[in-house]
Design a protein around this motif. Structure first.
Motif, PDB file in Angstrom:
ATOM      1  N   GLY A 112      24.791  -6.527 -47.437  1.00  0.00           N
ATOM      2  CA  GLY A 112      24.381  -7.768 -48.101  1.00  0.00           C
ATOM      3  C   GLY A 112      25.024  -8.002 -49.456  1.00  0.00           C
ATOM      4  O   GLY A 112      24.712  -8.990 -50.120  1.00  0.00           O
ATOM      5  N   CYS A 113      25.928  -7.122 -49.881  1.00  0.00           N
ATOM      6  CA  CYS A 113      26.517  -7.293 -51.220  1.00  0.00           C
ATOM      7  C   CYS A 113      27.618  -8.338 -51.225  1.00  0.00           C
ATOM      8  O   CYS A 113      28.081  -8.753 -52.287  1.00  0.00           O
ATOM      9  CB  CYS A 113      27.036  -5.962 -51.768  1.00  0.00           C
ATOM     10  SG  CYS A 113      28.515  -5.351 -50.963  1.00  0.00           S
TER      11      CYS A 113
ATOM     12  N   PRO B  60      26.593  -1.781 -50.650  1.00  0.00           N
ATOM     13  CA  PRO B  60      25.449  -1.838 -49.740  1.00  0.00           C
ATOM     14  C   PRO B  60      25.488  -3.088 -48.875  1.00  0.00           C
ATOM     15  O   PRO B  60      26.162  -4.063 -49.211  1.00  0.00           O
ATOM     16  CB  PRO B  60      24.244  -1.854 -50.682  1.00  0.00           C
ATOM     17  CG  PRO B  60      24.771  -2.407 -51.972  1.00  0.00           C
ATOM     18  CD  PRO B  60      26.190  -1.935 -52.061  1.00  0.00           C
TER      19      PRO B  60
ATOM     20  N   THR C 243      21.737 -19.262 -51.162  1.00  0.00           N
ATOM     21  CA  THR C 243      21.842 -17.838 -51.469  1.00  0.00           C
ATOM     22  C   THR C 243      23.096 -17.604 -52.296  1.00  0.00           C
ATOM     23  O   THR C 243      24.207 -17.853 -51.840  1.00  0.00           O
ATOM     24  CB  THR C 243      21.985 -17.018 -50.158  1.00  0.00           C
ATOM     25  OG1 THR C 243      20.954 -17.418 -49.267  1.00  0.00           O
ATOM     26  CG2 THR C 243      21.904 -15.519 -50.429  1.00  0.00           C
TER      27      THR C 243
HETATM   28  P1  ADP Z   1      27.885  -7.803 -46.449  1.00  0.00           P
HETATM   29  O1  ADP Z   1      29.074  -8.094 -45.583  1.00  0.00           O
HETATM   30  O2  ADP Z   1      28.232  -6.959 -47.639  1.00  0.00           O
HETATM   31  O3  ADP Z   1      26.735  -7.245 -45.683  1.00  0.00           O
HETATM   32  P2  ADP Z   1      27.669 -10.697 -46.601  1.00  0.00           P
HETATM   33  O4  ADP Z   1      28.922 -11.179 -47.216  1.00  0.00           O
HETATM   34  O5  ADP Z   1      27.516 -10.828 -45.139  1.00  0.00           O
HETATM   35  O6  ADP Z   1      27.396  -9.188 -47.092  1.00  0.00           O
HETATM   36  O7  ADP Z   1      26.430 -11.464 -47.268  1.00  0.00           O
HETATM   37  C1  ADP Z   1      26.234 -11.611 -48.673  1.00  0.00           C
HETATM   38  C2  ADP Z   1      24.946 -12.397 -48.941  1.00  0.00           C
HETATM   39  O8  ADP Z   1      25.091 -13.723 -48.453  1.00  0.00           O
HETATM   40  C3  ADP Z   1      23.716 -11.835 -48.241  1.00  0.00           C
HETATM   41  O9  ADP Z   1      22.621 -12.041 -49.069  1.00  0.00           O
HETATM   42  C4  ADP Z   1      23.617 -12.674 -46.987  1.00  0.00           C
HETATM   43  O10 ADP Z   1      22.304 -12.736 -46.533  1.00  0.00           O
HETATM   44  C5  ADP Z   1      24.135 -14.009 -47.445  1.00  0.00           C
HETATM   45  N1  ADP Z   1      24.830 -14.763 -46.369  1.00  0.00           N
HETATM   46  C6  ADP Z   1      25.924 -14.370 -45.689  1.00  0.00           C
HETATM   47  N2  ADP Z   1      26.339 -15.321 -44.816  1.00  0.00           N
HETATM   48  C7  ADP Z   1      25.473 -16.353 -44.975  1.00  0.00           C
HETATM   49  C8  ADP Z   1      25.348 -17.651 -44.380  1.00  0.00           C
HETATM   50  N3  ADP Z   1      26.215 -18.080 -43.443  1.00  0.00           N
HETATM   51  N4  ADP Z   1      24.331 -18.446 -44.777  1.00  0.00           N
HETATM   52  C9  ADP Z   1      23.450 -18.033 -45.720  1.00  0.00           C
HETATM   53  N5  ADP Z   1      23.501 -16.838 -46.333  1.00  0.00           N
HETATM   54  C10 ADP Z   1      24.495 -15.999 -45.969  1.00  0.00           C
END
Ligand code: ADP
Ligand code: ADP
Length: 235
Positions: A43-44, A41, A20
């Motif tokens: 997931g950003c 938003p 991702t």
């Molecule tokens: P936010 O805090 O803004 O909600 P995150 O930083 O948690 O966003 O996540 C950013 C993106 O990375 C999202 O698409 C999320 O699904 C993905 N993501 C976050 N942590 C992980 C992980 N440990 N493994 C795989 N994908 C992840």
């Protein structure tokens, strides 16, 4: 350069081939003593940004610098607070606030010698957030707002130069949240640390921060950066 400086950061979870892509070309620069907020938003990549700036993860591309040093492992000058205060229920509020000091200072004899100064530091912080006299209460005897106040004290017990806040007021009712904004402004005015606050709440960002960064999703990057210039009542 600034105090927290992320340049052209690209971060993929789970391998660059089929993982991702969370951040692509993220640039963020926060000056010493500045109060920055990051909104965007779900997931950003806001939590990812927190983890990068505290050195819990490193990017595949780009650079992360804190206090003019390239970050390559956990950043010891950073304090952190999250939405869930997660206090240890069998410890008093004061003992919870002092916990990080014990973790870096595991030698019992030194701990005993320094105890009085640790207690004094914790009590000063509790007073600053309006919890004077509540140190001997257990966390579960405190309201949610009071627990988050204590949580902020715990994050600040090391006197961190950088405070990272991930939705710290998100679980509170609207009234309590605004009380905590005042507490946060007081702490920042008093201690002068650098803050990065991650939040969904644009009103909170504008109320608290000197500078607001707006992120876009998929892939995450900064799409707007604005100084907050209007006069707000001083704490
Ligand atoms: P936010 O805090 O803004 O909600 P995150 O930083 O948690 O966003 O996540 C950013 C993106 O990375 C999202 O698409 C999320 O699904 C993905 N993501 C976050 N942590 C992980 C992980 N440990 N493994 C795989 N994908 C992840
Ligand atoms: P906060 O003060 O953190 O916003 P509340 O609005 O729930 O939390 O509490 C309002 C006030 O009630 C507190 O400021 C405090 O003076 C008092 N209070 C709440 N819980 C307790 C408690 N367990 N013991 C003593 N006083 C309390």
């Amino acid at each position: 350069t600034g105090f927290v400086d992320l340049r052209n950061v690209r971060l993929t979870y789970g391998g660059t081939a089929d993982g991702t892509l969370a951040l692509d070309g993220l640039d963020i620069n926060v000056k010493k003593g500045e109060f920055a907020a990051v909104v965007g938003p779900s997931g950003c990549g806001k939590s990812t940004l927190m983890k990068l700036a505290t050195g819990l993860i490193t990017p595949q591309e780009g650079t992360v610098e804190v206090a003019e040093k390239e970050v390559s492992g956990p950043v010891s000058i950073a304090g952190m607070a999250f939405q869930n205060p997660s206090m240890l229920p069998w410890r008093t509020t004061l003992a919870n606030v002092m916990l990080p000091l014990e973790i870096v200072q595991p030698h019992r004899s030194k701990l005993r010698r320094e105890k009085a100064s640790y207690v004094a530091r914790a009590e000063d912080l509790l007073k600053l957030v309006g919890l004077a006299g509540f140190g001997e209460k257990y966390p579960w005897q405190l309201s949610g707002g009071m627990q988050q106040r204590a949580n902020l004290c715990r994050a600040l017990i090391h006197d961190p130069a950088l405070l990272m806040l991930d939705e710290p007021f998100g679980a509170l009712d609207a009234f309590t949240r605004e009380e905590l904004w005042q507490v946060m402004r007081n702490l920042h005015a008093e201690k002068g640390f650098t803050v990065i606050l991650v939040t969904h709440d644009l009103r909170e960002a504008v109320y608290l921060a000197d500078k607001v960064f707006v992120m876009s999703a998929r892939p995450g990057r900064i799409i707007k950066e604005r100084e907050v210039t209007f006069e707000r009542p001083r704490p």
